[in-house]
Write an enzyme that holds these catalytic residues in place. Structure first.
Site, short mmCIF file in Angstrom:
data_model
loop_
_atom_site.label_atom_id
_atom_site.label_comp_id
_atom_site.label_asym_id
_atom_site.label_seq_id
_atom_site.Cartn_x
_atom_site.Cartn_y
_atom_site.Cartn_z
N GLU A 245 41.04 29.18 30.22
CA GLU A 245 39.70 29.35 29.69
C GLU A 245 39.57 28.31 28.59
O GLU A 245 40.13 28.47 27.51
CB GLU A 245 39.57 30.79 29.16
CG GLU A 245 38.14 31.26 29.11
CD GLU A 245 37.50 30.93 27.79
OE1 GLU A 245 36.93 29.82 27.69
OE2 GLU A 245 37.58 31.74 26.87
N CYS A 279 33.53 29.17 22.44
CA CYS A 279 33.55 28.23 23.58
C CYS A 279 32.22 28.23 24.33
O CYS A 279 31.89 27.27 25.00
CB CYS A 279 34.72 28.54 24.51
SG CYS A 279 34.80 30.27 24.94
P1 NAD Z 1 44.31 22.84 19.50
O1 NAD Z 1 43.99 22.28 20.84
O2 NAD Z 1 45.41 22.22 18.72
O3 NAD Z 1 44.66 24.40 19.60
C1 NAD Z 1 43.88 25.31 20.32
C2 NAD Z 1 44.76 26.53 20.57
O4 NAD Z 1 45.83 26.19 21.44
C3 NAD Z 1 45.45 27.07 19.29
O5 NAD Z 1 45.41 28.48 19.33
C4 NAD Z 1 46.89 26.56 19.39
O6 NAD Z 1 47.82 27.45 18.80
C5 NAD Z 1 47.11 26.51 20.87
N1 NAD Z 1 48.03 25.45 21.28
C6 NAD Z 1 48.02 24.16 20.89
N2 NAD Z 1 49.01 23.48 21.50
C7 NAD Z 1 49.67 24.37 22.29
C8 NAD Z 1 50.79 24.28 23.18
N3 NAD Z 1 51.43 23.10 23.41
N4 NAD Z 1 51.20 25.41 23.81
C9 NAD Z 1 50.56 26.59 23.62
N5 NAD Z 1 49.49 26.73 22.81
C10 NAD Z 1 49.05 25.64 22.15
O7 NAD Z 1 42.99 22.76 18.67
P2 NAD Z 1 42.46 23.44 17.34
O8 NAD Z 1 42.31 22.38 16.28
O9 NAD Z 1 43.17 24.69 16.98
O10 NAD Z 1 41.03 23.80 17.88
C11 NAD Z 1 40.18 22.74 18.22
C12 NAD Z 1 39.73 22.76 19.62
O11 NAD Z 1 40.28 23.81 20.41
C13 NAD Z 1 38.24 23.00 19.63
O12 NAD Z 1 37.58 21.77 19.57
C14 NAD Z 1 37.98 23.74 20.90
O13 NAD Z 1 37.62 22.84 21.92
C15 NAD Z 1 39.30 24.33 21.28
N6 NAD Z 1 39.32 25.80 21.21
C16 NAD Z 1 38.74 26.46 22.21
C17 NAD Z 1 38.71 27.83 22.20
C18 NAD Z 1 38.04 28.59 23.31
O14 NAD Z 1 37.65 29.73 23.08
N7 NAD Z 1 37.96 28.02 24.51
C19 NAD Z 1 39.29 28.51 21.14
C20 NAD Z 1 39.91 27.80 20.11
C21 NAD Z 1 39.91 26.42 20.16
#
Ligand code: NAD
Length: 474
Positions: A245, A279
């Site tokens: 998602e 999202c």
């Molecule tokens: P990010 O991509 O670093 O992290 C997003 C999430 O993924 C966090 O909860 C993080 O702990 C997890 N994550 C990151 N790398 C991972 C890995 N290798 N394995 C497992 N989990 C991992 O970004 P961020 O700075 O936390 O958030 C920014 C972007 O993330 C936003 O621009 C948005 O697009 C996206 N986001 C989307 C949702 C959603 O509901 N679809 C929720 C949160 C963030």
């Protein structure tokens, strides 16, 4: 200061290494979080394997009973849960309460689905029976983000345990308490040890350890498209199904026949919910040129009433963004759009106070080459552009690789039909900006993801189809 532990095999575990959890409204450290190393992850895998053996043989009605009990406990503990969401994520308390209710609805809906995981009997010749069963897939590795600290973990836990799977959940290190409250409710409701396990730590280390393990049979993730693609790659290499998602960049199309004041008002309310960190947040507004000015005026008038502040203050309508890195990312998007020639409407910079605050922001006539028109802002930024026709709006809406939610405003059945047919998105909402409820399937197309959470489809990812051919001597 609160000490947040891991939950493995029914035990709350401390670790030598910890990390701080911050309140984004004040910058204060509010908790110290235990970090899983390889030993804890190994224990979590063994616990999930053991938990699965018990849980897959637990009658579905008993699974449902425990889920409903846990949900009832969460409703009783509403204030405690809501406060922990606000303190770690920043959203206003009233939004945090709605999030807890939403999480409970996920458990309640999936508890109902647990007892309706029907298979089928296929008509066959005398002496042979073909029976199709939906069985739990096995232990699941799941990853939940920080924007909905209770309802995001709830969705994954609900689907997995309703189907009879065990789960190891890594929730966000920025907002760990939400999943802890869920685990406590399930512990108190009598969930057997090992069915639900919670770990925190270095995200990449945890996912790279868990996904390849033979015991883990499925993966579920909510977060950014970049991380989702990376995890899907690991899952594919190990032949594991992956529910993803991911990001969106939701368009809102305001047709020529719509009520621009209503559309503008509803759009502004929804845009700044959770400071835009959703999202399905409406982000790109394509408004018929004849309604453009009126829509913008209604949008700005509604946004002007938003009070930005600490979510614990009952007067607050919009809290901080979750992290300092989000403030920087949002400022870069605004600066780039203005440099490309976008017209500033309001906001556009961090709010002048301590904490990770970014002002409600709108820009109009944003050139399509601006980054904000292609990259998901995931924050309180709206881009409002005029369009000459519905065809142009649909083409613009579909021009990105994302396809999670899309919205339209119209009173014309013909226009509604064109929106439903033409928009490339997993969830289309007309005259409402609600994209997903417990009883409907939610998920994306294109880069917005794979699979569905919720609705009658919500348990599919957590089951496998087994066909039985049974011959009997006549
Ligand atoms: P990010 O991509 O670093 O992290 C997003 C999430 O993924 C966090 O909860 C993080 O702990 C997890 N994550 C990151 N790398 C991972 C890995 N290798 N394995 C497992 N989990 C991992 O970004 P961020 O700075 O936390 O958030 C920014 C972007 O993330 C936003 O621009 C948005 O697009 C996206 N986001 C989307 C949702 C959603 O509901 N679809 C929720 C949160 C963030």
């Amino acid at each position: 200061m609160q000490s947040v532990r891991l939950f493995i095999g029914g035990e709350w575990r401390k670790t030598a290494e910890t990390m701080p959890v911050h309140n984004p409204a004040t910058g204060e450290v509010v908790a110290s979080l235990a970090i899983a190393g390889r030993a804890e992850l190994e224990d979590a895998v063994s616990a999930a394997a053991e938990g699965y053996r018990k849980w897959r043989n637990t009658p579905p009605a008993e699974r449902a009973r425990i889920m409903l009990k846990a949900s009832a406990l969460m409703r009783e503990r509403m204030e405690q849960l809501a406060r922990s969401i606000t303190i770690e994520n920043g959203k206003p308390l009233h939004e945090a309460r709605l999030e807890v209710i939403r999480a409970c609805e996920f458990f309640e809906w999936d508890a109902g689905e647990a007892v309706r995981l029907y298979g089928r009997v296929i008509p066959s010749a005398p002496g042979i029976r073909y029976i199709v069963l939906h069985e739990p897939v096995g232990p699941v590795a799941a990853f939940a983000p920080w924007n909905f600290p209770v309802s995001q973990p709830a969705r994954k836990i609900a689907g997995a345990i309703a189907a009879g799977c065990s789960i190891i959940l890594k929730s966000s290190e920025d907002t760990p308490s939400g999943a802890i409250h869920i685990a406590r409710a399930f512990e108190d409701a009598g969930l057997p040890a090992g069915v639900l396990n919670l770990v925190y730590g270095v995200p990449s280390m945890i996912s790279e350890y868990l996904i390849p393990r033979d015991e883990i049979r499925a993966v579920a993730f909510t977060g950014s498209t970049a991380v989702g693609k990376h995890l899907t790659g690991i899952a594919a290499k190990h032949m594991k199904p992956a529910l993803m998602e991911l990001g969106g960049h939701a368009p809102v199309i305001v047709c020529e026949d719509a009520d621009p004041e209503l559309a503008g008002r509803l759009s502004a309310i929804r845009k700044y919910r959770n400071a835009g960190q959703v999202c399905t947040s409406p982000t790109r507004f394509f408004v018929h040129e004849r309604l453009f000015k009126r829509f913008k005026a209604a949008f700005a008038e509604t946004a002007a009433k938003i009070r930005v502040g600490d979510g614990l203050d009952p007067e607050t309508n919009m809290g901080p963004v979750a992290h300092e890195r989000r403030v920087t990312a949002l400022q870069d998007l605004v600066d780039n759009a203005l440099a490309c020639g976008a017209r500033p409407e309001f906001g556009g910079a961090r709010a002048n106070r301590v904490g990770c605050f970014f002002a409600p922001t709108a820009m109009s006539e944003v050139p399509y080459e601006a980054r904000v028109m292609r990259e998901e802002p995931f924050g309180p930024i709206a881009a409002i552009n005029p369009v000459a026709s519905l065809d142009e709006a649909i083409e613009r809406a579909n021009s990105l690789p994302f396809g999670l939610a899309a919205y339209g405003f119209t009173h014309s059945a013909a226009n509604a039909d064109r929106l439903m047919n033409g928009l490339e998105a997993g969830n289309i909402s007309i005259n409402t900006l609600e994209a997903s409820v417990a009883e409907t399937p939610f998920g994306g197309v294109k880069d917005s993801g794979l699979g569905r959470e919720g609705g009658a489809e919500g348990l599919h990812h957590y089951t496998i189809v087994k066909n039985i051919s049974h011959k009997v001597a006549l």
